[in-house]
Design an enzyme around this catalytic site. Structure first.
Site, PDB file in Angstrom:
ATOM      1  N   ASP A  41      78.578 -25.797  -1.574  1.00  0.00           N
ATOM      2  CA  ASP A  41      78.983 -24.840  -0.550  1.00  0.00           C
ATOM      3  C   ASP A  41      78.760 -23.402  -1.007  1.00  0.00           C
ATOM      4  O   ASP A  41      79.418 -22.473  -0.538  1.00  0.00           O
ATOM      5  CB  ASP A  41      80.460 -25.055  -0.163  1.00  0.00           C
ATOM      6  CG  ASP A  41      81.404 -24.862  -1.357  1.00  0.00           C
ATOM      7  OD1 ASP A  41      80.899 -24.711  -2.495  1.00  0.00           O
ATOM      8  OD2 ASP A  41      82.626 -24.870  -1.143  1.00  0.00           O
ATOM      9  N   HIS A 245      52.210 -13.634 -11.876  1.00  0.00           N
ATOM     10  CA  HIS A 245      53.575 -13.774 -11.385  1.00  0.00           C
ATOM     11  C   HIS A 245      54.375 -14.700 -12.303  1.00  0.00           C
ATOM     12  O   HIS A 245      55.089 -15.589 -11.847  1.00  0.00           O
ATOM     13  CB  HIS A 245      53.583 -14.285  -9.940  1.00  0.00           C
ATOM     14  CG  HIS A 245      53.154 -13.254  -8.954  1.00  0.00           C
ATOM     15  ND1 HIS A 245      52.895 -13.541  -7.633  1.00  0.00           N
ATOM     16  CD2 HIS A 245      52.943 -11.920  -9.078  1.00  0.00           C
ATOM     17  CE1 HIS A 245      52.530 -12.435  -6.988  1.00  0.00           C
ATOM     18  NE2 HIS A 245      52.559 -11.441  -7.862  1.00  0.00           N
ATOM     19  N   ASP A 262      57.241  -6.116 -14.834  1.00  0.00           N
ATOM     20  CA  ASP A 262      56.943  -5.814 -13.435  1.00  0.00           C
ATOM     21  C   ASP A 262      58.224  -6.081 -12.656  1.00  0.00           C
ATOM     22  O   ASP A 262      58.626  -7.242 -12.488  1.00  0.00           O
ATOM     23  CB  ASP A 262      55.792  -6.706 -12.941  1.00  0.00           C
ATOM     24  CG  ASP A 262      55.325  -6.359 -11.529  1.00  0.00           C
ATOM     25  OD1 ASP A 262      55.999  -5.570 -10.846  1.00  0.00           O
ATOM     26  OD2 ASP A 262      54.284  -6.899 -11.101  1.00  0.00           O
ATOM     27  N   ASP A 273      58.818  -0.811  -7.015  1.00  0.00           N
ATOM     28  CA  ASP A 273      57.941  -1.791  -7.671  1.00  0.00           C
ATOM     29  C   ASP A 273      57.166  -1.074  -8.763  1.00  0.00           C
ATOM     30  O   ASP A 273      56.232  -0.320  -8.479  1.00  0.00           O
ATOM     31  CB  ASP A 273      57.000  -2.415  -6.642  1.00  0.00           C
ATOM     32  CG  ASP A 273      56.138  -3.531  -7.225  1.00  0.00           C
ATOM     33  OD1 ASP A 273      56.343  -3.892  -8.394  1.00  0.00           O
ATOM     34  OD2 ASP A 273      55.258  -4.028  -6.494  1.00  0.00           O
ATOM     35  N   HIS A 352      43.477  -9.238  -8.998  1.00  0.00           N
ATOM     36  CA  HIS A 352      44.299  -8.799  -7.869  1.00  0.00           C
ATOM     37  C   HIS A 352      43.828  -7.441  -7.342  1.00  0.00           C
ATOM     38  O   HIS A 352      42.910  -6.827  -7.887  1.00  0.00           O
ATOM     39  CB  HIS A 352      45.783  -8.741  -8.257  1.00  0.00           C
ATOM     40  CG  HIS A 352      46.091  -7.812  -9.403  1.00  0.00           C
ATOM     41  ND1 HIS A 352      46.210  -6.448  -9.256  1.00  0.00           N
ATOM     42  CD2 HIS A 352      46.315  -8.065 -10.720  1.00  0.00           C
ATOM     43  CE1 HIS A 352      46.509  -5.899 -10.419  1.00  0.00           C
ATOM     44  NE2 HIS A 352      46.558  -6.860 -11.330  1.00  0.00           N
ATOM     45  N   HIS A 356      49.327  -2.528  -2.873  1.00  0.00           N
ATOM     46  CA  HIS A 356      49.789  -3.175  -1.647  1.00  0.00           C
ATOM     47  C   HIS A 356      50.796  -2.266  -0.949  1.00  0.00           C
ATOM     48  O   HIS A 356      51.434  -1.423  -1.573  1.00  0.00           O
ATOM     49  CB  HIS A 356      50.417  -4.543  -1.947  1.00  0.00           C
ATOM     50  CG  HIS A 356      51.540  -4.507  -2.962  1.00  0.00           C
ATOM     51  ND1 HIS A 356      52.816  -4.093  -2.645  1.00  0.00           N
ATOM     52  CD2 HIS A 356      51.560  -4.823  -4.282  1.00  0.00           C
ATOM     53  CE1 HIS A 356      53.584  -4.162  -3.725  1.00  0.00           C
ATOM     54  NE2 HIS A 356      52.837  -4.594  -4.733  1.00  0.00           N
ATOM     55  N   HIS A 363      55.987  -6.565  -0.719  1.00  0.00           N
ATOM     56  CA  HIS A 363      54.632  -6.662  -0.179  1.00  0.00           C
ATOM     57  C   HIS A 363      54.788  -6.440   1.318  1.00  0.00           C
ATOM     58  O   HIS A 363      54.948  -7.383   2.088  1.00  0.00           O
ATOM     59  CB  HIS A 363      54.001  -8.021  -0.489  1.00  0.00           C
ATOM     60  CG  HIS A 363      53.631  -8.183  -1.925  1.00  0.00           C
ATOM     61  ND1 HIS A 363      53.293  -9.385  -2.479  1.00  0.00           N
ATOM     62  CD2 HIS A 363      53.544  -7.285  -2.942  1.00  0.00           C
ATOM     63  CE1 HIS A 363      53.021  -9.234  -3.767  1.00  0.00           C
ATOM     64  NE2 HIS A 363      53.168  -7.955  -4.065  1.00  0.00           N
ATOM     65  N   GLU A 386      48.277  -0.283  -8.941  1.00  0.00           N
ATOM     66  CA  GLU A 386      48.599  -1.166 -10.063  1.00  0.00           C
ATOM     67  C   GLU A 386      47.377  -1.846 -10.680  1.00  0.00           C
ATOM     68  O   GLU A 386      47.271  -3.081 -10.661  1.00  0.00           O
ATOM     69  CB  GLU A 386      49.605  -2.225  -9.625  1.00  0.00           C
ATOM     70  CG  GLU A 386      49.219  -3.011  -8.369  1.00  0.00           C
ATOM     71  CD  GLU A 386      50.175  -4.166  -8.105  1.00  0.00           C
ATOM     72  OE1 GLU A 386      50.566  -4.847  -9.067  1.00  0.00           O
ATOM     73  OE2 GLU A 386      50.520  -4.384  -6.944  1.00  0.00           O
ATOM     74  N   TYR A 390      43.375  -8.486 -17.820  1.00  0.00           N
ATOM     75  CA  TYR A 390      43.982  -9.726 -18.300  1.00  0.00           C
ATOM     76  C   TYR A 390      42.910 -10.525 -19.032  1.00  0.00           C
ATOM     77  O   TYR A 390      41.991 -11.063 -18.413  1.00  0.00           O
ATOM     78  CB  TYR A 390      44.552 -10.520 -17.128  1.00  0.00           C
ATOM     79  CG  TYR A 390      45.399  -9.663 -16.210  1.00  0.00           C
ATOM     80  CD1 TYR A 390      46.754  -9.464 -16.455  1.00  0.00           C
ATOM     81  CD2 TYR A 390      44.821  -9.014 -15.121  1.00  0.00           C
ATOM     82  CE1 TYR A 390      47.521  -8.645 -15.637  1.00  0.00           C
ATOM     83  CE2 TYR A 390      45.573  -8.192 -14.295  1.00  0.00           C
ATOM     84  CZ  TYR A 390      46.915  -8.012 -14.555  1.00  0.00           C
ATOM     85  OH  TYR A 390      47.667  -7.190 -13.749  1.00  0.00           O
ATOM     86  N   ARG A 408      49.258  -4.215 -17.308  1.00  0.00           N
ATOM     87  CA  ARG A 408      49.325  -3.707 -15.938  1.00  0.00           C
ATOM     88  C   ARG A 408      50.194  -2.456 -15.925  1.00  0.00           C
ATOM     89  O   ARG A 408      51.229  -2.399 -16.589  1.00  0.00           O
ATOM     90  CB  ARG A 408      49.892  -4.763 -14.986  1.00  0.00           C
ATOM     91  CG  ARG A 408      49.941  -4.328 -13.544  1.00  0.00           C
ATOM     92  CD  ARG A 408      50.012  -5.515 -12.575  1.00  0.00           C
ATOM     93  NE  ARG A 408      51.247  -6.287 -12.629  1.00  0.00           N
ATOM     94  CZ  ARG A 408      51.319  -7.547 -13.058  1.00  0.00           C
ATOM     95  NH1 ARG A 408      50.216  -8.172 -13.497  1.00  0.00           N
ATOM     96  NH2 ARG A 408      52.478  -8.199 -13.065  1.00  0.00           N
ATOM     97  N   GLU A 410      51.807   0.245 -13.034  1.00  0.00           N
ATOM     98  CA  GLU A 410      52.005   0.337 -11.583  1.00  0.00           C
ATOM     99  C   GLU A 410      53.016   1.429 -11.238  1.00  0.00           C
ATOM    100  O   GLU A 410      54.083   1.523 -11.856  1.00  0.00           O
ATOM    101  CB  GLU A 410      52.510  -1.003 -11.059  1.00  0.00           C
ATOM    102  CG  GLU A 410      52.817  -1.030  -9.571  1.00  0.00           C
ATOM    103  CD  GLU A 410      53.335  -2.392  -9.138  1.00  0.00           C
ATOM    104  OE1 GLU A 410      53.241  -2.691  -7.939  1.00  0.00           O
ATOM    105  OE2 GLU A 410      53.836  -3.148  -9.997  1.00  0.00           O
TER     106      GLU A 410
END
Length: 442
Positions: A41, A245, A262, A273, A352, A356, A363, A386, A390, A408, A410
């Protein structure tokens, strides 16, 4: 639960502006987000549906908003939960119908249980019923049943009502252009996100764990008016940063490796972000610094070029060429940068996009192409920048010493006619600044 920071007048103006685009006799039916059961619950923390929030600012679950176009105005009917003193002992205050009328500029409010009876009558004179379609199958089913009941009630068969229509195109276009109120919230989300990232960098040291860094990051978010994260935090050390991710967040932090964070905070429903990459031991190695400078140069160049008039895909192509030229110059790969971008080979190292849309969703809504052409940036759009590189640990085509490095960087920006407005500048990204911050750990 999102707290209302946007003024009630702004929500009313949004409703008016949206319905002014629709034909006479149009009605918009929107469903609030339901509560989601985690287990037993116990529910997940509630977060309002972004479309519902954008037009109403109403914070409770399971409500239904009906917006009817009436001449130059909008008639707003809300179906929401009834006050229940016994339930409120357990779950907190319920707004109820009186609260909706008093505080949310509702023309009429009814108990949610009366929706099935009242909705068909409310829609009996409608020619078009709009909603957010194709996202939630349960809501689509409810609307289909409602349309059938309207037909039955009015005895019109299939006419003159035209049917159900998706409102997302009109709503998404509105949401892409951010008002001053929204920009202020995005600035605050960026400031809080940056504070969290500074705390994360200070917690990242050899012998700690990715979750140690996550704890420091999200504790800092909570210190600022109890803010939650805007998306699940990515805390990726070493080769884990090559997974875009990554979500395990449980590996030990090793001396000599990098950590990529990130993450972002949500303030007033609007998302921050940020991505930052730093050396766990406090000093970039020669190779790490060389790769980092390529990404940083690409990011700073993209921010400088991101302004009204440039096409989204042109910015991405420029950034991709800079990244590829950088690793060609380092001797990691051979080839021509432009050809490698145009052929798609760049995706081995940069899979990528450069950015965005950002807003109520991390996003955020909005199409990137119009009639097959890349979208042109306009003032007051908000986007992330960003770039990343890699170098996968299992990529045997590159020298072993470069493998397993992911970087990365960003930031979040507001598009203007001139220089972009960066909302996340409070966390360092220059090498000397990062190393100086990390030196504070001693």
């Amino acid at each position: 639960m999102i707290q209302a920071v946007i003024s009630s007048a702004s929500f009313a103006e949004r409703r008016q502006r949206l319905l002014s685009q629709l034909s006479e006799g149009s009605v918009l039916v929107l469903f609030a987000a339901p509560e989601a059961l985690r287990n037993g619950d116990v529910h997940y923390p509630f977060r309002q549906n972004s479309y519902f929030w954008y037009l109403t600012g109403f914070p409770e679950p399971d409500a239904i908003a009906v917006l009817r176009k009436q001449g130059n105005g909008v008639h707003y009917t809300l179906f929401n939960a009834v006050r229940n003193p016994e339930l409120e002992i357990w779950q907190g205050k319920i707004i109820g119908q009186e609260g909706a009328l008093a505080d949310y500029e509702v023309n009429e409010a009814y108990p949610l249980e009366e929706a099935a009876q009242r909705l068909p009558k409310l829609l009996a004179d409608s020619t078009r019923i709009y909603s957010v379609l194709g996202v939630n199958s349960a809501n689509d089913q409810r609307l289909s049943e409602l349309l059938r009941e309207v037909h039955r009630l009015t005895g019109r068969g299939g006419a003159p009502i035209e049917g159900l229509f998706d409102i997302r195109r009109e709503l998404d276009e509105m949401r892409m252009i951010k008002s001053i109120e929204e920009q202020n919230l995005l600035h605050e989300a960026g400031r809080i996100s940056a504070a969290g990232h500074r705390a994360a960098l200070l917690a990242a040291r050899p012998g700690a764990y990715e979750y140690t860094v996550q704890a420091a990051l999200e504790a800092e978010f909570r210190r600022h008016q109890g803010c939650h994260w805007s998306f699940a935090s990515i805390i990726a050390s070493g080769a884990n940063a090559c997974c875009l991710h990554y979500h395990d967040n449980n590996a030990p932090l090793k001396d000599g490796e990098l950590i990529m964070v990130d993450a972002g905070a949500e303030f007033g429903g609007y998302a921050g972000d940020i991505s930052r990459t730093a050396p766990i031991n406090g000093k970039f190695s020669r190779q790490q610094q060389a790769l980092y400078e390529i990404v940083l140069n690409a990011q700073k160049t993209a921010i400088a070029n991101a302004r009204a008039g440039i096409r989204h895909l042109d910015l991405h192509r420029q950034t991709s060429i800079l990244l590829m030229q950088g690793i060609i110059d380092l001797g990691i790969v051979d080839g021509n940068a432009e050809e490698m971008v145009d052929s798609g080979e760049v995706k081995r190292f940069y899979p990528h996009g450069t950015g965005h849309w950002l807003g109520l969703d991390v996003h955020d809504v909005g199409i990137y192409k119009i009639d097959g052409e890349s979208r042109i940036y306009r003032p007051n759009m908000v986007i992330t920048i960003e770039p990343g590189l890699y170098l996968q640990a299992n990529d045997t085509t590159i020298e072993e010493s470069w493998r397993g490095i992911g970087i990365r960087i960003e930031d979040d920006i507001i598009i203007t006619e001139g220089e972009a407005e960066v909302t996340t500048a409070d966390v360092p990204k220059e090498i000397r600044e990062i190393e100086a911050l990390l030196a504070e750990r001693r």
